[in-house]
Design an enzyme around this catalytic site. Structure first.
Site, PDB file in Angstrom:
ATOM      1  CE1 TYR A 187      -3.147  82.855  39.078  1.00 50.03           C
ATOM      2  CE2 TYR A 187      -2.141  80.905  40.044  1.00 50.03           C
ATOM      3  CZ  TYR A 187      -2.084  81.979  39.172  1.00 50.03           C
ATOM      4  OH  TYR A 187      -0.973  82.151  38.385  1.00 50.03           O
ATOM      5  N   GLY A 189      -4.093  77.220  40.167  1.00 46.61           N
ATOM      6  CA  GLY A 189      -3.254  76.294  40.918  1.00 46.61           C
ATOM      7  C   GLY A 189      -3.773  75.930  42.287  1.00 46.61           C
ATOM      8  CE  LYS A 190      -4.795  80.499  45.359  1.00 45.68           C
ATOM      9  NZ  LYS A 190      -3.661  80.870  46.232  1.00 45.68           N
ATOM     10  CG  ASN A 191      -5.825  72.436  47.687  1.00 44.32           C
ATOM     11  OD1 ASN A 191      -4.885  73.219  47.555  1.00 44.32           O
ATOM     12  ND2 ASN A 191      -5.766  71.399  48.502  1.00 44.32           N
TER      13      ASN A 191
END
Length: 369
Positions: A187, A189-191
Site C-alpha cells: 500500500y 504509505g508502507k515503508n
C-alpha cells in the site's frame, strides 16, 4: 510558533520527489514492451525482494490482504479451524481468516510494545488451532522466537503479517524466515509502497509458494496455461507496480535508517507523558509508524490540529470490537482495550525535516497535561 510550516502526517509527494527520474524510466520501459501483466519486472522484483528478506522465494500478489488469505488457503486452513490473532491489528488480518471460513481467536498484546503476547497465545491454543498470526505492527517484529516454539510444540503454522515491517529484523532475521510464510502489503504509505495496491508472499517453502502462485492465477496449470487444475482467483502484482517497487526497494534500507533517526529525535524531544511504544531488545524496527501513548488524546489532538500538525490513529477500535468480528470475542482484552484509548501516531516519513520533529515536540510540551 506564528508562521511555522504545518507538518503533514505523511507527505508521499515529498517521498517520491527524488525518485521521479528513475520512476519515469521504469514507466517508459514498461510502456515500451507492453507486458502489463506478468512482465519481466514482476519476476525481477520477486527475486530481489526475496533476497532482501533473506528468504528463498517470493510471489507477488494484488495486495496485502490477498497475501494473507492466499497463505491460509494454500495451507488448507478453513471451516473448523481456528487462527490466533492479536486484537491490535488492522482488520485485514481478521478478514483473511474469516474469508477462508476459519474462526479468529483474539488474544491480548504486551503493554510495552503492543505486539502479540506469546503467553496469551499459549493460553488460547486448542485442538482446533491451525495457525498463529504473528503480526509485526508499527514496523517492529513480534516475538517470533517464542511464537515459533509454541507452534512447533503444538504442530501449527506461524503466519507472519509483515504488512508494516519491510526490512525489520528479530534476532537479526527478517520476516519470512521465522514462520511458514510472511505476507507483505505494498500500500502506498508502507515503508516499501507501490503507486497503488500490491502485495507479496515470502517463504522458504517452494511448494507453498508454487501453490499460492497457482491459486493467485485462476488455478492455472504450470505446464499448460489452458488447464485450470484447481479453483483459484485473480490476484497478481501488476508489472507497473513491480517496476516502481524495484526502484524503491533499492533505497529501502536507507529510508528505514532515516525513519529510525527521526524516531530517535522524537524520543529525545517528547514530554515525559508522551510515551513511545517500547522496542524489544531482540528487535530492530523499521518504524513504519511513530506511535505513542498519551493520557488525554482529545486534548493532545486538538493542540496538534491548532498547530497544523497531522496525526493518525492505529487503531482506536480494536478488531474484537468491530461489528463484523464481535461475535468472536471470547472476553475482555484489557491491554488492547486500554491502549485503544491512548494510542496516537505522530507524523513520520522519509525525508521529514528534523525541524518538523522539533516543532511537533514543542507543541506537545505546551499541551496542558
Amino acid at each position: 510558533m506564528s508562521g511555522a510550516t504545518p507538518v503533514p502526517f505523511l507527505d508521499l509527494a515529498a517521498v517520491h520527489l527524488d525518485l521521479r527520474d528513475d520512476l519515469d524510466v521504469a514507466w517508459k520501459e514498461v510502456l515500451a514492451h507492453g507486458r502489463f501483466i506478468n512482465g519481466p519486472e514482476v519476476a525481477a522484483f520477486e527475486a530481489e525482494f526475496a533476497a532482501h528478506c533473506e528468504a528463498a522465494h517470493c510471489v507477488g500478489v494484488a495486495n496485502g490482504t490477498d497475501a494473507l488469505e492466499l497463505i491460509l488457503a494454500a495451507l488448507e486452513i478453513g471451516p473448523g479451524d481456528e487462527v490466533i490473532v492479536p486484537a491490535n491489528t488492522f482488520v485485514a488480518t481478521v478478514e483473511a481468516v474469516c474469508t477462508v471460513g476459519a474462526r479468529p481467536r483474539f488474544v491480548d498484546v504486551r503493554p510495552d510494545t503492543l505486539l502479540v503476547d506469546p503467553d496469551a497465545v499459549a493460553a488460547a491454543i486448542t485442538s482446533h488451532t491451525a495457525a498463529i498470526m504473528a503480526v509485526h505492527l508499527y514496523g517492529q517484529m513480534a516475538d517470533v522466537d517464542a511464537l515459533g516454539k509454541l507452534a512447533a510444540q503444538h504442530g501449527v503454522a506461524v503466519i507472519e503479517d509483515a504488512a508494516q515491517a519491510h526490512g525489520a529484523r528479530y534476532q537479526d532475521r527478517r520476516p519470512g524466515g521465522w514462520g511458514t510464510a510472511a505476507a507483505f502489503s505494498f500500500y502506498p504509505g508502507k515503508n516499501l509502497g507501490a503507486l497503488g495496491d500490491g502485495g507479496a508472499v515470502v517463504s522458504d517453502d517452494a511448494q507453498l509458494i508454487d501453490r499460492i502462485r497457482q491459486l493467485a492465477d485462476h488455478g492455472r496449470s504450470a505446464t499448460d496455461r489452458f488447464v485450470h487444475e484447481i479453483s483459484g482467483r485473480n490476484s497478481r502484482l501488476d508489472t507497473l507496480q513491480a517496476a516502481a517497487l524495484r526502484v524503491k526497494l533499492a533505497r529501502l534500507d536507507r529510508m528505514n535508517e532515516n525513519r529510525a533517526a527521526l524516531v530517535e529525535r522524537y524520543r529525545r524531544g517528547l514530554p515525559s507523558w508522551c510515551v513511545p511504544v517500547a522496542v524489544d531488545p531482540a528487535a530492530q524496527p523499521v518504524y513504519h509508524l511513530a506511535v505513542v501513548q498519551v493520557p488525554d488524546r482529545p486534548t493532545v489532538t486538538s493542540a496538534l490540529d491548532a498547530a497544523g500538525i497531522g496525526w493518525g490513529l492505529h487503531y482506536p477500535v480494536p478488531c474484537h470490537r468491530q461489528p463484523p468480528f464481535a461475535e468472536y470475542a471470547d472476553g475482555p482484552l484489557p491491554v488492547v482495550d486500554a491502549a485503544a484509548e491512548r494510542i496516537l501516531s505522530l507524523p513520520l516519513f522519509p525525508g521529514m525535516a528534523p525541524e518538523q520533529i522539533d516543532l511537533v515536540c514543542e507543541v506537545l510540551h505546551d499541551v496542558p497535561i
